[in-house]
Motif scaffolding. Structure first.
Motif, PDB file in Angstrom:
ATOM      1  N   LYS A  85       0.809  -1.216   0.000  1.00 20.04           N
ATOM      2  CA  LYS A  85       0.000   0.000   0.000  1.00 20.04           C
ATOM      3  C   LYS A  85       0.846   1.272   0.000  1.00 20.04           C
ATOM      4  O   LYS A  85       0.306   2.381  -0.052  1.00 20.04           O
ATOM      5  CB  LYS A  85      -0.948  -0.015   1.204  1.00 20.04           C
ATOM      6  CG  LYS A  85      -2.058  -1.059   1.083  1.00 20.04           C
ATOM      7  CD  LYS A  85      -2.954  -1.073   2.317  1.00 20.04           C
ATOM      8  CE  LYS A  85      -4.107  -2.058   2.159  1.00 20.04           C
ATOM      9  NZ  LYS A  85      -5.075  -1.629   1.125  1.00 20.04           N
ATOM     10  N   GLY A  86       2.161   1.116   0.065  1.00 20.10           N
ATOM     11  CA  GLY A  86       3.040   2.274   0.021  1.00 20.10           C
ATOM     12  C   GLY A  86       2.970   3.144   1.255  1.00 20.10           C
ATOM     13  O   GLY A  86       3.155   4.366   1.176  1.00 20.10           O
ATOM     14  N   VAL A  87       2.736   2.531   2.413  1.00 19.28           N
ATOM     15  CA  VAL A  87       2.625   3.269   3.678  1.00 19.28           C
ATOM     16  C   VAL A  87       3.988   3.267   4.380  1.00 19.28           C
ATOM     17  O   VAL A  87       4.585   2.199   4.569  1.00 19.28           O
ATOM     18  CB  VAL A  87       1.557   2.638   4.589  1.00 19.28           C
ATOM     19  CG1 VAL A  87       1.467   3.400   5.913  1.00 19.28           C
ATOM     20  CG2 VAL A  87       0.209   2.604   3.891  1.00 19.28           C
ATOM     21  N   ALA A  88       4.456   4.440   4.772  1.00 20.96           N
ATOM     22  CA  ALA A  88       5.739   4.537   5.470  1.00 20.96           C
ATOM     23  C   ALA A  88       5.628   3.920   6.864  1.00 20.96           C
ATOM     24  O   ALA A  88       4.640   4.114   7.567  1.00 20.96           O
ATOM     25  CB  ALA A  88       6.171   5.994   5.566  1.00 20.96           C
ATOM     26  N   TYR A  89       6.650   3.184   7.253  1.00 18.47           N
ATOM     27  CA  TYR A  89       6.649   2.568   8.576  1.00 18.47           C
ATOM     28  C   TYR A  89       8.084   2.457   9.084  1.00 18.47           C
ATOM     29  O   TYR A  89       9.052   2.545   8.335  1.00 18.47           O
ATOM     30  CB  TYR A  89       5.995   1.181   8.538  1.00 18.47           C
ATOM     31  CG  TYR A  89       6.762   0.156   7.724  1.00 18.47           C
ATOM     32  CD1 TYR A  89       7.746  -0.642   8.297  1.00 18.47           C
ATOM     33  CD2 TYR A  89       6.501  -0.016   6.357  1.00 18.47           C
ATOM     34  CE1 TYR A  89       8.443  -1.584   7.549  1.00 18.47           C
ATOM     35  CE2 TYR A  89       7.184  -0.955   5.608  1.00 18.47           C
ATOM     36  CZ  TYR A  89       8.154  -1.736   6.205  1.00 18.47           C
ATOM     37  OH  TYR A  89       8.855  -2.660   5.459  1.00 18.47           O
ATOM     38  N   ARG A  90       8.172   2.274  10.375  1.00 18.44           N
ATOM     39  CA  ARG A  90       9.445   1.931  11.000  1.00 18.44           C
ATOM     40  C   ARG A  90       9.198   0.730  11.896  1.00 18.44           C
ATOM     41  O   ARG A  90       8.073   0.461  12.307  1.00 18.44           O
ATOM     42  CB  ARG A  90       9.994   3.116  11.794  1.00 18.44           C
ATOM     43  CG  ARG A  90       9.055   3.679  12.833  1.00 18.44           C
ATOM     44  CD  ARG A  90       9.550   5.010  13.361  1.00 18.44           C
ATOM     45  NE  ARG A  90       8.600   5.576  14.320  1.00 18.44           N
ATOM     46  CZ  ARG A  90       8.733   6.778  14.848  1.00 18.44           C
ATOM     47  NH1 ARG A  90       9.753   7.557  14.524  1.00 18.44           N
ATOM     48  NH2 ARG A  90       7.838   7.211  15.720  1.00 18.44           N
ATOM     49  N   ILE A  91      10.235   0.005  12.183  1.00 20.20           N
ATOM     50  CA  ILE A  91      10.062  -1.284  12.833  1.00 20.20           C
ATOM     51  C   ILE A  91      10.978  -1.412  14.044  1.00 20.20           C
ATOM     52  O   ILE A  91      12.104  -0.908  14.053  1.00 20.20           O
ATOM     53  CB  ILE A  91      10.308  -2.440  11.822  1.00 20.20           C
ATOM     54  CG1 ILE A  91       9.989  -3.791  12.441  1.00 20.20           C
ATOM     55  CG2 ILE A  91      11.721  -2.402  11.277  1.00 20.20           C
ATOM     56  CD1 ILE A  91       9.974  -4.930  11.447  1.00 20.20           C
ATOM     57  N   ASP A  92      10.463  -2.044  15.081  1.00 20.61           N
ATOM     58  CA  ASP A  92      11.248  -2.485  16.229  1.00 20.61           C
ATOM     59  C   ASP A  92      11.285  -4.007  16.126  1.00 20.61           C
ATOM     60  O   ASP A  92      10.336  -4.682  16.513  1.00 20.61           O
ATOM     61  CB  ASP A  92      10.593  -2.034  17.539  1.00 20.61           C
ATOM     62  CG  ASP A  92      11.404  -2.448  18.760  1.00 20.61           C
ATOM     63  OD1 ASP A  92      12.531  -2.944  18.601  1.00 20.61           O
ATOM     64  OD2 ASP A  92      10.880  -2.278  19.886  1.00 20.61           O
ATOM     65  N   PRO A  93      12.365  -4.578  15.578  1.00 17.21           N
ATOM     66  CA  PRO A  93      12.355  -5.988  15.173  1.00 17.21           C
ATOM     67  C   PRO A  93      12.583  -6.955  16.325  1.00 17.21           C
ATOM     68  O   PRO A  93      13.512  -7.760  16.308  1.00 17.21           O
ATOM     69  CB  PRO A  93      13.499  -6.044  14.158  1.00 17.21           C
ATOM     70  CG  PRO A  93      14.485  -5.040  14.679  1.00 17.21           C
ATOM     71  CD  PRO A  93      13.648  -3.925  15.255  1.00 17.21           C
ATOM     72  N   ILE A  94      11.735  -6.883  17.343  1.00 13.02           N
ATOM     73  CA  ILE A  94      11.969  -7.722  18.512  1.00 13.02           C
ATOM     74  C   ILE A  94      11.465  -9.139  18.271  1.00 13.02           C
ATOM     75  O   ILE A  94      10.459  -9.366  17.611  1.00 13.02           O
ATOM     76  CB  ILE A  94      11.328  -7.131  19.783  1.00 13.02           C
ATOM     77  CG1 ILE A  94       9.799  -7.259  19.764  1.00 13.02           C
ATOM     78  CG2 ILE A  94      11.745  -5.690  19.978  1.00 13.02           C
ATOM     79  CD1 ILE A  94       9.148  -6.930  21.098  1.00 13.02           C
ATOM     80  N   ALA A  95      12.196 -10.096  18.823  1.00 12.52           N
ATOM     81  CA  ALA A  95      11.698 -11.467  18.859  1.00 12.52           C
ATOM     82  C   ALA A  95      10.541 -11.533  19.848  1.00 12.52           C
ATOM     83  O   ALA A  95      10.491 -10.759  20.803  1.00 12.52           O
ATOM     84  CB  ALA A  95      12.823 -12.415  19.278  1.00 12.52           C
ATOM     85  N   LEU A 111      11.571  -2.196  22.473  1.00 12.79           N
ATOM     86  CA  LEU A 111      10.828  -2.828  23.576  1.00 12.79           C
ATOM     87  C   LEU A 111      11.329  -4.243  23.822  1.00 12.79           C
ATOM     88  O   LEU A 111      10.734  -4.978  24.610  1.00 12.79           O
ATOM     89  CB  LEU A 111       9.333  -2.864  23.246  1.00 12.79           C
ATOM     90  CG  LEU A 111       8.639  -1.519  23.021  1.00 12.79           C
ATOM     91  CD1 LEU A 111       7.181  -1.731  22.620  1.00 12.79           C
ATOM     92  CD2 LEU A 111       8.728  -0.654  24.268  1.00 12.79           C
ATOM     93  N   GLY A 112      12.418  -4.600  23.170  1.00 16.70           N
ATOM     94  CA  GLY A 112      12.892  -5.982  23.226  1.00 16.70           C
ATOM     95  C   GLY A 112      14.204  -6.161  23.943  1.00 16.70           C
ATOM     96  O   GLY A 112      15.079  -6.868  23.442  1.00 16.70           O
ATOM     97  N   ASP A 113      14.360  -5.554  25.115  1.00 13.68           N
ATOM     98  CA  ASP A 113      15.645  -5.635  25.817  1.00 13.68           C
ATOM     99  C   ASP A 113      15.569  -6.469  27.089  1.00 13.68           C
ATOM    100  O   ASP A 113      16.379  -6.314  28.000  1.00 13.68           O
ATOM    101  CB  ASP A 113      16.166  -4.230  26.141  1.00 13.68           C
ATOM    102  CG  ASP A 113      15.141  -3.383  26.883  1.00 13.68           C
ATOM    103  OD1 ASP A 113      14.072  -3.915  27.243  1.00 13.68           O
ATOM    104  OD2 ASP A 113      15.418  -2.188  27.093  1.00 13.68           O
ATOM    105  N   ALA A 114      14.593  -7.376  27.172  1.00 14.98           N
ATOM    106  CA  ALA A 114      14.473  -8.269  28.321  1.00 14.98           C
ATOM    107  C   ALA A 114      15.028  -9.641  27.967  1.00 14.98           C
ATOM    108  O   ALA A 114      15.220  -9.973  26.795  1.00 14.98           O
ATOM    109  CB  ALA A 114      13.015  -8.388  28.763  1.00 14.98           C
TER     110      ALA A 114
END
Length: 249
Positions: free
Chosen positions: A26-36, A237-240
């Motif tokens: 859809k061409g929507v801008a996004y950013r990602i927090d690639p947490i497991a 949010l993935g630092d545990a």
């Protein structure tokens, strides 16, 4: 200019992948927090009380569950349409999405990918070989037998690309990381569908990202994606420490 939406979750997850595919198509801008999915911290738990990925954050809006997120994206960004226009086909597409999210999530992700990949990589635990063998010999073939009956002889499930195609292909893409491939001589329609979806430019782009991080330690993945030019959230949010408890989303 409005801020890009934030997606919390590893692109290796099929649930995250289908959301990222929607955004790309859809061409929507996004950013990602690639947490497991197993390493969310307390802030992650407050946003995702079931501790599932993906999450979508857009301003004050926080959405959980990949199907909820995809339907929101379809409503907010209607072009190109990724749900069939025909009401019956749209309902069938949602059913195939649900079948993938639940049943394929169980047999492909929990009984195969988790056992052979995540369990060893994150928890240093050995796979339950009986679970893996049953998945390969019984559970996955039964699922493919059913899916083969739901697809046309060629092309996408409902003529044009839809959420059903994206979701089905996303699960088999993750299974490929532990060397599972559909036997095209036995299930030619499903094999062709996955090949067709994964050949789309949006999916090839995501595959390049996934291939870069799939075997990297978690602590190195954000830096690797930054080196590729992937837009990342300012913080993670993935630092545990990894912990059990994740299920489908």
């Amino acid at each position: 200019m409005s801020e890009p939406v934030s997606i919390i979750g590893s692109p290796i997850s099929p649930y995250v992948r289908k959301v990222l595919a929607m955004l790309e198509l859809k061409g929507v801008a996004y950013r990602i927090d690639p947490i497991a999915p197993f390493v969310g911290n307390d802030a992650f738990t407050r946003l995702s009380p079931l501790r599932r990925i993906p999450l979508l954050i857009e301003g004050e809006l926080v959405l959980n569950d990949s199907s909820v997120i995809c339907q929101y994206l379809e409503d907010r960004y209607p072009a190109p349409a990724l749900y069939p226009a025909d009401l019956a086909d749209r309902a069938r597409a949602r059913w195939l999405e649900e079948y993938a999210d639940t049943h394929l999530g169980d047999v492909l992700i929990w009984r195969l990918f988790f056992q052979l990949g995540a369990k060893r990589f994150l928890f240093r635990e050995e796979a339950d070989e009986a679970v893996v063998r049953k998945a390969r010999e019984e559970d996955i073939p039964a699922a493919l037998d059913y899916l083969e009956t739901q697809l046309p002889p060629e092309g996408f499930a409902f003529g044009e690309l839809s959420i059903a195609d994206i979701t089905l292909a996303s699960f088999f893409r993750t299974a490929a990381f532990v060397k599972y491939a559909i036997d095209a001589s036995r299930w030619p329609r499903m094999a062709a569908l996955v090949t067709q979806v994964m050949a789309l430019p949006a999916m090839r782009k995501l595959a390049t990202i996934e291939d870069r991080i799939v075997r990297l330690p978690l602590a190195e993945q954000r830096a690797a994606l930054a080196d590729m030019g992937v837009a990342l959230t300012p913080t993670t949010l993935g630092d545990a420490a990894p912990r059990h408890g994740f299920r489908r989303s």
